[in-house]
Scaffold this motif. Structure first.
Motif, mmCIF file in Angstrom:
data_model
loop_
_atom_site.group_PDB
_atom_site.id
_atom_site.type_symbol
_atom_site.label_atom_id
_atom_site.label_comp_id
_atom_site.label_asym_id
_atom_site.label_seq_id
_atom_site.Cartn_x
_atom_site.Cartn_y
_atom_site.Cartn_z
ATOM 1 N N ILE B 10 0.801 -1.193 -0.069
ATOM 2 C CA ILE B 10 0.081 -0.029 -0.051
ATOM 3 C C ILE B 10 0.759 1.345 0.060
ATOM 4 O O ILE B 10 2.100 1.234 0.318
ATOM 5 N N ALA B 11 0.158 2.348 -0.185
ATOM 6 C CA ALA B 11 1.010 3.446 -0.424
ATOM 7 C C ALA B 11 1.751 4.012 0.554
ATOM 8 O O ALA B 11 2.764 4.668 0.666
ATOM 9 N N SER B 12 1.399 3.657 1.806
ATOM 10 C CA SER B 12 1.997 4.062 3.125
ATOM 11 C C SER B 12 3.392 3.491 3.506
ATOM 12 O O SER B 12 4.263 3.765 4.208
ATOM 13 N N ARG B 169 0.456 -4.794 10.174
ATOM 14 C CA ARG B 169 -0.154 -4.217 9.188
ATOM 15 C C ARG B 169 0.906 -3.588 8.248
ATOM 16 O O ARG B 169 2.118 -3.383 8.657
ATOM 17 N N HIS B 171 0.501 -0.733 6.949
ATOM 18 C CA HIS B 171 0.343 0.736 7.228
ATOM 19 C C HIS B 171 1.575 1.223 8.238
ATOM 20 O O HIS B 171 1.826 0.714 9.052
ATOM 21 N N LEU B 176 6.690 8.173 13.050
ATOM 22 C CA LEU B 176 7.138 7.198 14.383
ATOM 23 C C LEU B 176 8.216 6.311 13.900
ATOM 24 O O LEU B 176 9.109 5.509 14.540
ATOM 25 N N TRP C 167 -1.433 17.543 3.709
ATOM 26 C CA TRP C 167 -0.652 16.564 4.727
ATOM 27 C C TRP C 167 -1.590 16.743 5.812
ATOM 28 O O TRP C 167 -1.811 17.785 6.514
ATOM 29 N N PHE C 183 -0.916 7.746 14.839
ATOM 30 C CA PHE C 183 -0.418 7.035 13.908
ATOM 31 C C PHE C 183 -0.346 7.755 12.362
ATOM 32 O O PHE C 183 0.684 7.965 11.924
ATOM 33 N N ASP C 184 -1.418 8.326 12.158
ATOM 34 C CA ASP C 184 -1.296 8.838 10.670
ATOM 35 C C ASP C 184 -1.075 10.450 10.634
ATOM 36 O O ASP C 184 -0.696 10.779 9.585
ATOM 37 N N ILE C 185 -0.652 11.291 11.773
ATOM 38 C CA ILE C 185 -0.301 12.723 11.736
ATOM 39 C C ILE C 185 0.936 12.536 10.876
ATOM 40 O O ILE C 185 1.805 11.933 11.034
ATOM 41 N N GLY C 186 0.878 13.507 9.952
ATOM 42 C CA GLY C 186 2.087 13.773 9.155
ATOM 43 C C GLY C 186 2.125 13.117 7.768
ATOM 44 O O GLY C 186 2.975 13.361 7.114
ATOM 45 N N MET C 187 1.083 12.355 7.624
ATOM 46 C CA MET C 187 0.900 11.742 6.499
ATOM 47 C C MET C 187 0.471 12.598 5.339
ATOM 48 O O MET C 187 -0.419 13.220 5.560
ATOM 49 N N ASN C 188 0.590 11.971 4.028
ATOM 50 C CA ASN C 188 -0.176 12.827 2.848
ATOM 51 C C ASN C 188 -1.421 12.175 2.714
ATOM 52 O O ASN C 188 -1.700 11.022 3.007
ATOM 53 N N PHE C 190 -2.330 10.456 -0.095
ATOM 54 C CA PHE C 190 -2.399 9.134 -0.351
ATOM 55 C C PHE C 190 -2.040 8.101 0.575
ATOM 56 O O PHE C 190 -2.485 6.959 0.901
ATOM 57 N N GLU C 191 -1.020 8.450 1.599
ATOM 58 C CA GLU C 191 -0.766 7.575 2.727
ATOM 59 C C GLU C 191 -1.781 7.219 3.809
ATOM 60 O O GLU C 191 -1.794 6.231 4.304
ATOM 61 N N TRP C 192 -2.464 8.464 4.072
ATOM 62 C CA TRP C 192 -3.350 8.135 5.008
ATOM 63 C C TRP C 192 -4.799 7.488 4.699
ATOM 64 O O TRP C 192 -5.281 6.646 5.267
ATOM 65 N N ALA C 194 -4.092 5.019 2.500
ATOM 66 C CA ALA C 194 -3.428 3.653 2.026
ATOM 67 C C ALA C 194 -4.200 2.625 2.273
ATOM 68 O O ALA C 194 -4.579 1.494 1.555
ATOM 69 N N PRO C 195 -4.852 2.360 3.605
ATOM 70 C CA PRO C 195 -5.552 1.106 4.021
ATOM 71 C C PRO C 195 -6.892 0.901 3.248
ATOM 72 O O PRO C 195 -7.287 -0.107 3.398
ATOM 73 N N HIS C 200 -8.227 3.165 -4.430
ATOM 74 C CA HIS C 200 -6.939 3.537 -5.263
ATOM 75 C C HIS C 200 -6.997 3.195 -6.807
ATOM 76 O O HIS C 200 -6.728 4.192 -7.543
#
Lengths: 315, 200, 347
Positions: B10-12, B169, B171, B176, C167, C183-188, C190-192, C194-195, C200
């Motif tokens: 996945i993308a992350s 995962r 993700h 972190l 972001w 966990f997701d803070i700081g992601m762009n 597409f990244e947040w 992603a799941p 997509h």
């Protein structure tokens, strides 16, 4: 588009070629605030033609009492700046769009280095106020040919971080010296002629700066050129784009609905698919990649033109 | 030996593109265990890359230190663990200027932690290169207690802090430097799937 | 009209309930009898009086109880509210947007008085009166985003725009559909996302991002998203999954109507002035199936949507295990009659 009619409150010549215009709400009241680097699109009813030009806001982003822009007269241009200089007077009403920022500061930066050439100083005038208010480290370099032409000088604060480089006086900007030794997390912003932007990008690349730390805005106005014909397939019409008109303006004149935002080939909003092309598209934008430009399957109607037999667009 | 090839995800999930020499420019290089090989290969392609490099190597029981030292970096330092060299690494970042490249090689845990540290110091992502070598063990954050479990090689695994059984995962949080672990039997306590080895 | 606020809970004894008026104004998310991802974004225009679209930030009978629940969640886990250092200006932008909107839209509940940077805010439902200096974070009890989002229903993310992406660099997230801000803070963008499965490949996120990057001041947009939740629980966080997860398995044919909720997110997106950031409030509405079927059109349609949903989506939305029970219950309210277009009740 949330545009509103604003009254011209002040017209102030800054140099032989550059004039500052101040807009205010006709009924008083405040305008939406903005961020440093934002522009507005000013609509100019020039006879039968409705011109829309984008200008960087130069006033304090946190002052909603008015918007100020600085317009350089381009006698070889399509006529928008000439209209502003010759037709617009205090008290006139003009439609002005909501502020849009395609040249924003990266607020994570540990330091901001601003490099302006000529009229490219305009977005930085607002950014300087923002940086000062937020107490962020910065330095600004303003390049101009002569003091007389340097319209921005009178608008720049007297701060040790502000440097003017007047080439007639033998002071040319040494880009390598400015970029060398900047702390980690520095971002550099360039606005001015294509040559300056390329020189900064070239030097930065040589010094191993990553691309994401480089920002630039070319003050690109649609270049005039020879008239050409375009077929708009969905609308089922063929229109002629005049020599002093952009393709986008010609579509708007024909009442064809076309999206736009920057009107300067930067934002990508007006990207239009080319259905057939017998000839050569003159790509003037900063949006499409070189490969996309060569493929001639997309065009940015706000700045690009065409030469040849047939151009049909999906619009 | 080239870098590890991971299956598409996945993308992350981070991608480690491999190290590309930037010539004799200021550089910080940080590697653990088999990551030494990536730096040795890098120097073989362009010896100049070592001229202004500050190399920090965590051998983790491998014998590669002598070969790395012989590459002639401006500064060479060996450290028994990432924790032991962290302050040194932070100082190197604080002293660095724009134009510095950070080369990271070795395990995902090292690459992830060092990337997070460098980004926080202001180094742009584009100035960070990475190459995965060696163990494919993952650094996992427990989403429940927030504790980090290092060196996870099975799915599910036991959180070394709160003891919950977590599934692995893809993700991934760059901030972190860790993947996300989520309780595998949250809805049906005690019902656990069979334990499997993590694959690349 | 004075608003009455419910005394209710979103955990433990779950006394949450919707009044008949709240049921009628529920933002039912399906405008047809089937569902697939789409970029279903529309202008956030003022909607009909009484609807959840009437005001910029909807305040309803659950306001006070929701804010109380947020406080409990934050006390247990302060990391549900985080802001990266460069987002403070965006926090002020958002505080202004909410205070100005609420004071204009609900003058009987909220007041804002401004004298330059000296601001005076009154929140009657929560009994708050605060004088502070705008852009001076030391004049508030906490950061500006935290301050205002402790008083605003829904989760809130603030998105920084740079490098042609958005972001997620700040947020207040206590009533999320199973994602972790910490966990997701700081992601762009597409990244947040992603799941999220399938979307997509459909190019949904590419198109949505392109649209959002050109979002303009004064022209906010909205979309509805949905999932299913057992019990009227706001905190369905991954952090506490091991605590609320077992509740998902307590559904029976006898209690499904009362315990199974349709959870709808009214997501709005706003370009903010000083920071150029995008504010992304995610407002959560909960409706028990037994209340939902009191609107016949909704009962019929939800049955068809859930019955025909691809397995992958039911799995991702976390109700695959309960789907047979839910569909079976709803089938009793589907007489196979045709349904009208749009999301609103017929009568």
């Amino acid at each position: 588009m949330t545009a509103r009619m604003l009254r011209v409150a002040e017209v102030t010549p800054l140099s032989p070629l550059v004039t500052r215009f101040r807009f205010e709400c006709p009924e008083g009241g405040t305008l939406p605030l903005f961020s440093g680097g934002a522009h507005v699109v000013v609509e100019m009813p020039d006879g039968a033609t409705l011109r829309r030009n984008a200008y960087s806001l130069i006033s304090d982003p946190l002052d909603g009492s008015g918007y100020e822009i600085a317009v350089r007269r381009e006698d070889a241009g399509r006529g928008g700046s000439r209209f502003m200089h010759t037709h617009v007077a205090v008290g006139d009403l003009l439609r002005v769009g909501a502020p849009v920022n395609l040249f924003a500061l990266d607020l994570r930066a540990k330091k901001h280095v601003l490099i302006a050439g000529g009229i490219g100083i305009t977005p930085f005038l607002a950014q300087l106020r923002q940086l000062t208010r937020l107490q962020m480290p910065f330095e600004l370099h303003y390049c101009a040919r002569s003091r007389a032409e340097a319209a921005g000088l009178s608008l720049l604060p007297d701060l040790p971080q502000v440097h003017a480089h007047i080439s007639d006086e033998g002071d040319r900007l040494d880009i390598g010296a400015v970029l060398a030794g900047q702390p980690l997390g520095t971002h550099v912003y360039t606005c001015g002629p294509e040559g300056l932007i390329e020189a900064v990008a070239g030097t930065a690349t040589r010094l191993n700066w990553p691309k994401a730390a480089l920002h630039s805005e070319a003050f690109l106005s649609p270049p005039p050129g020879a008239a050409f014909k375009v077929t708009l397939a969905r609308s089922g019409i063929t229109i002629t784009v005049g020599p002093h008109q952009s393709l986008l303006e010609a579509m708007e004149e024909a009442q064809v609905d076309a999206p736009w935002l920057c009107r300067g080939g930067a934002c990508g909003q007006c990207e239009t698919a080319v259905l057939s092309c017998k000839g050569r598209i003159e790509h003037h934008d900063h949006w499409l990649s070189d490969a996309e430009k060569a493929a001639q399957q997309k065009i940015m109607p706000c700045v690009s033109r065409f030469q040849g037999e047939d151009l049909t667009l999906d619009r | 030996m080239p870098g590890t090839e991971f299956s598409p995800s996945i993308a992350s999930r981070p991608v480690y593109a491999g190290l590309v020499a930037q010539g004799a420019m200021p550089a910080i290089m940080l590697a653990d265990a088999e990551g030494a090989g990536a730096l040795i290969d890098l120097a073989a392609r362009d010896p100049a890359v070592m001229e202004r490099a500050h190399v920090i190597f965590i051998p983790a029981g491998t014998p590669h230190g002598a070969r790395l030292r012989a590459l002639g970096a401006r500064i060479y330092h060996e450290s028994p663990s990432y924790a032991a060299c962290l302050e040194r690494f932070r100082k190197a970042l604080a002293d660095a200027h724009m134009g510095t490249t950070l080369y990271l090689a070795g395990t995902e845990g090292l690459i992830g932690q060092a990337t997070a540290e460098a980004l926080a110091a202001g180094l742009p992502a584009g100035a960070i290169q990475s190459e995965h070598r060696g163990s494919i063990a993952r650094r996992m954050q427990c989403v429940h207690c927030k504790g980090i479990t290092e060196g996870v090689t099975t799915d599910p695994f036991t959180c070394s802090h709160c003891g919950l059984t977590l599934f692995v995962r893809d993700h991934y949080s760059r901030r972190l430097g860790a993947f996300q672990g989520v309780c595998v039997d949250a809805e049906t306590p005690g019902v656990l799937p069979p334990v499997q080895e993590i694959r690349p | 009209m004075t608003m009455r606020f419910n005394d209710e809970t979103f955990r433990d004894d779950y006394t949450f309930h919707n009044s008949p008026a709240a049921i009628r104004r529920f933002p039912f998310p399906f405008d047809q009898d089937s569902y697939m991802y789409s970029v279903n974004i529309e202008p956030h225009r003022r909607g009909a009086a009484g609807s959840v679209f009437q005001h910029r930030f909807d305040v309803d009978e659950h306001y006070v109880a929701e804010m109380r629940d947020r406080e409990i969640t934050l006390r247990d886990d302060p990391l549900r509210c985080q802001s990266l250092p460069h987002m403070e200006l965006a926090g002020w932008d958002f505080l202004e947007l909410v205070m100005v909107s609420k004071a204009e839209d609900y003058p009987e509940l909220f007041e804002l008085h401004r004298d330059g940077d000296r601001w005076h805010w009154i929140n009657r439902p929560l009994g708050i009166e605060q004088r502070f200096i705008f852009l001076d974070a030391t004049s508030l009890p906490c950061g500006p985003m935290e301050y205002i989002t402790r008083q605003t229903q829904g989760d809130h993310a603030l998105l920084d725009q740079r490098e042609g992406n958005l972001w997620m660099d700040a947020g207040m997230v206590t009533s999320q559909a199973d994602w972790s801000l910490d966990f997701d803070i700081g992601m762009n963008f597409f990244e947040w996302h992603a799941p999220v499965p399938k979307a997509h490949e459909l190019g949904v996120f590419q198109r949505a991002l392109k649209f959002l990057l050109s979002l303009q001041q004064g022209a906010p947009v909205r979309r509805l998203n949905w999932t299913m939740t057992v019990n009227p629980r706001l905190d369905t966080s991954p952090e506490n999954y091991h605590k609320w997860g077992p509740e998902k398995r307590t559904l029976t044919a006898g209690n499904v109507g009362a315990k199974q909720y349709l959870r709808v997110e009214l997501q709005t997106l706003w370009r903010m002035p000083r920071s150029n950031a995008v504010a992304f409030p995610i407002r959560c509405y909960l409706l028990a199936l037994e209340d939902l079927v009191t609107v016949p059109k909704w009962g019929r349609r939800l049955h068809r949507v859930l019955r025909d949903l691809p397995d992958e989506l039911a799995e991702y939305k976390g109700f695959a295990v309960n789907r047979p029970l839910i569909v079976d219950y709803l089938s009793r309210f589907d007489d196979c009659a045709p349904t009208s277009a749009g999301i609103f009740p017929d009568d």
